[in-house]
Motif scaffolding. Sequence first.
Motif, PDB file in Angstrom:
ATOM      1  N   VAL A 109       0.903  -0.921   0.327  1.00 42.90           N
ATOM      2  CA  VAL A 109       0.468  -0.143   0.443  1.00 42.90           C
ATOM      3  C   VAL A 109       1.359   1.341   0.180  1.00 42.90           C
ATOM      4  CG1 VAL A 109      -1.848   1.113   1.006  1.00 42.90           C
ATOM      5  CG2 VAL A 109      -1.658  -1.484   0.764  1.00 42.90           C
ATOM      6  N   LEU A 110       0.724   1.995  -1.428  1.00 42.42           N
ATOM      7  CA  LEU A 110       1.650   3.245  -1.154  1.00 42.42           C
ATOM      8  C   LEU A 110       0.908   4.596  -0.458  1.00 42.42           C
ATOM      9  CD1 LEU A 110       2.492   3.009  -4.979  1.00 42.42           C
ATOM     10  CD2 LEU A 110       3.485   1.900  -3.089  1.00 42.42           C
ATOM     11  N   SER A 121      -4.167  10.221   5.481  1.00 42.92           N
ATOM     12  CA  SER A 121      -3.831   9.340   6.825  1.00 42.92           C
ATOM     13  C   SER A 121      -5.287   8.816   7.390  1.00 42.92           C
ATOM     14  CB  SER A 121      -4.218  10.066   8.526  1.00 42.92           C
ATOM     15  OG  SER A 121      -2.544  10.543   8.209  1.00 42.92           O
ATOM     16  N   ALA A 122      -6.590   8.587   7.703  1.00 36.47           N
ATOM     17  CA  ALA A 122      -8.100   8.074   8.201  1.00 36.47           C
ATOM     18  C   ALA A 122      -7.928   7.006   6.596  1.00 36.47           C
ATOM     19  CB  ALA A 122      -8.853   9.150   8.044  1.00 36.47           C
ATOM     20  N   ALA A 123      -8.084   7.290   5.324  1.00 35.42           N
ATOM     21  CA  ALA A 123      -8.449   7.417   4.576  1.00 35.42           C
ATOM     22  C   ALA A 123      -7.155   5.428   4.225  1.00 35.42           C
ATOM     23  CB  ALA A 123      -7.393   7.658   2.553  1.00 35.42           C
ATOM     24  N   GLN A 124      -5.946   5.700   4.800  1.00 34.07           N
ATOM     25  CA  GLN A 124      -4.599   4.809   5.037  1.00 34.07           C
ATOM     26  C   GLN A 124      -5.010   3.837   5.300  1.00 34.07           C
ATOM     27  OE1 GLN A 124      -2.502   5.297   2.567  1.00 34.07           O
ATOM     28  NE2 GLN A 124      -0.369   4.282   3.204  1.00 34.07           N
ATOM     29  N   SER A 168      -2.142   2.255  -4.981  1.00 33.10           N
ATOM     30  CA  SER A 168      -2.370   3.647  -4.381  1.00 33.10           C
ATOM     31  C   SER A 168      -3.530   4.165  -4.192  1.00 33.10           C
ATOM     32  CB  SER A 168      -1.177   4.378  -5.650  1.00 33.10           C
ATOM     33  OG  SER A 168      -2.240   4.465  -7.057  1.00 33.10           O
ATOM     34  N   GLY A 169      -3.635   5.418  -3.561  1.00 38.01           N
ATOM     35  CA  GLY A 169      -4.870   6.110  -3.625  1.00 38.01           C
ATOM     36  C   GLY A 169      -4.990   7.577  -3.194  1.00 38.01           C
ATOM     37  N   THR A 170      -6.071   7.756  -4.161  1.00 34.00           N
ATOM     38  CA  THR A 170      -5.820   9.145  -3.646  1.00 34.00           C
ATOM     39  C   THR A 170      -7.056  10.036  -3.118  1.00 34.00           C
ATOM     40  OG1 THR A 170      -6.884   9.835  -5.952  1.00 34.00           O
ATOM     41  CG2 THR A 170      -4.484  10.018  -5.646  1.00 34.00           C
ATOM     42  N   VAL A 171      -7.439  10.913  -2.281  1.00 31.37           N
ATOM     43  CA  VAL A 171      -8.664  11.569  -1.425  1.00 31.37           C
ATOM     44  C   VAL A 171      -9.013  12.750  -1.723  1.00 31.37           C
ATOM     45  CG1 VAL A 171      -7.340  10.896   1.153  1.00 31.37           C
ATOM     46  CG2 VAL A 171     -10.185  11.383   0.535  1.00 31.37           C
TER      47      VAL A 171
END
Length: 376
Positions: free
Chosen positions: A28-29, A41-44, A96-99
């Motif tokens: 997880v990036l 941080s919450a999304a991670q 990877s994720g973007t929020v």
Amino acid sequence: MIRRALSCAAAAALTALAPAALADRVAVLPARGGTDEAARSAAQAEVAAGLAALGHTAVPDGAVAAALKGVADGVADTTDEYRAVSAQTGADWVLSGTVEPAVTTARVELTAYLASTGRVESVAREVDRGRSAQQTQEMLAVLLRPEGVGIGELPWERPAGAAPPAPSSAGGATVLPPVPAPPPAPPANEVQMAYPLGPERVWPAYSGGRRFAVSASLGTAVAAARLPGASGSAASLVGAARVAYAVGDRGLELFAGGGGNLVGPFAGWIEGGARLMLTPSRTPEGGAWRAFPLHVGPALHAGAFFRSGAGAVGPGGATYRGDLEVHPVIGASLDVALALSPSVQLEAQLGNLRWVPTGDGSLLLLGATLGAGARF
């Protein structure tokens, strides 16, 4: 009734173990997007919780951070960079994720790279702040599967209360929903090896692509059968060295070397041989081969054994060593190798049976050695 109860218990145990057996490793990036560090941080954290709920294993953050040091700008966002992170961490997936947070919702986009096929896909949706953990897990369930996202509407795009699409018929012919593709077969020329110094994808399993090797070892030997008239201790401290070359991809290795007694009766040998190093832990998992780098196999060798002949006692009690004698030697052992990395391994030879026929009888030696080697 007892048989039925035992069958039910066995089925329940297999069901409980299945997710762990099929779990994939996911790197997880760090989450990106927006200026709200707390939202990232919450999304991670929600992604990590969703992976655990789905039975996947997250690669430790430290290993991911170390892999990102090899990326030019420190941000992996291309197929080649995903591939590099996967190879460095031994992950089946790179995620990877973007929020982009709003007042009551947040737009979340997740991108996944599947190492076994090189496929990159992404999904995005508006998640409710109050149900973001559940909705993020729904996204992960659709994204992290061998068949991919597929075609058609996503589960959260259906109208509220609507049932999944049912089979339909047109012109008398039944049209069924597409059947998910089976998981891809493990690649024939790649194995994810869990080296103690860091996992890597290599091939073959034993040599890791480094065909040449040199090694040195120390050990003990004892004469289980001695020649007539032999005296003194039957035990000795031995040292040995060898060079080797791994042939093909099945663990066959040819070697040549020599050694001798460091303490004990004067004796030594030179020999050549072959060994077959197997990797018992290699198994298919998640569309790839996985293994622990412990290799075991038999070794056969033959060569020449030399020792000093019978001595004589001269005037004044002085002992004179006899002439050097050379005899054939045939041997076998059980070899064990633990690779710390593709280029460094620990080795042991167990049994070390050596049979030396001479004109006066036969000498039978048994022993064991422990050493280390380097591969190139």
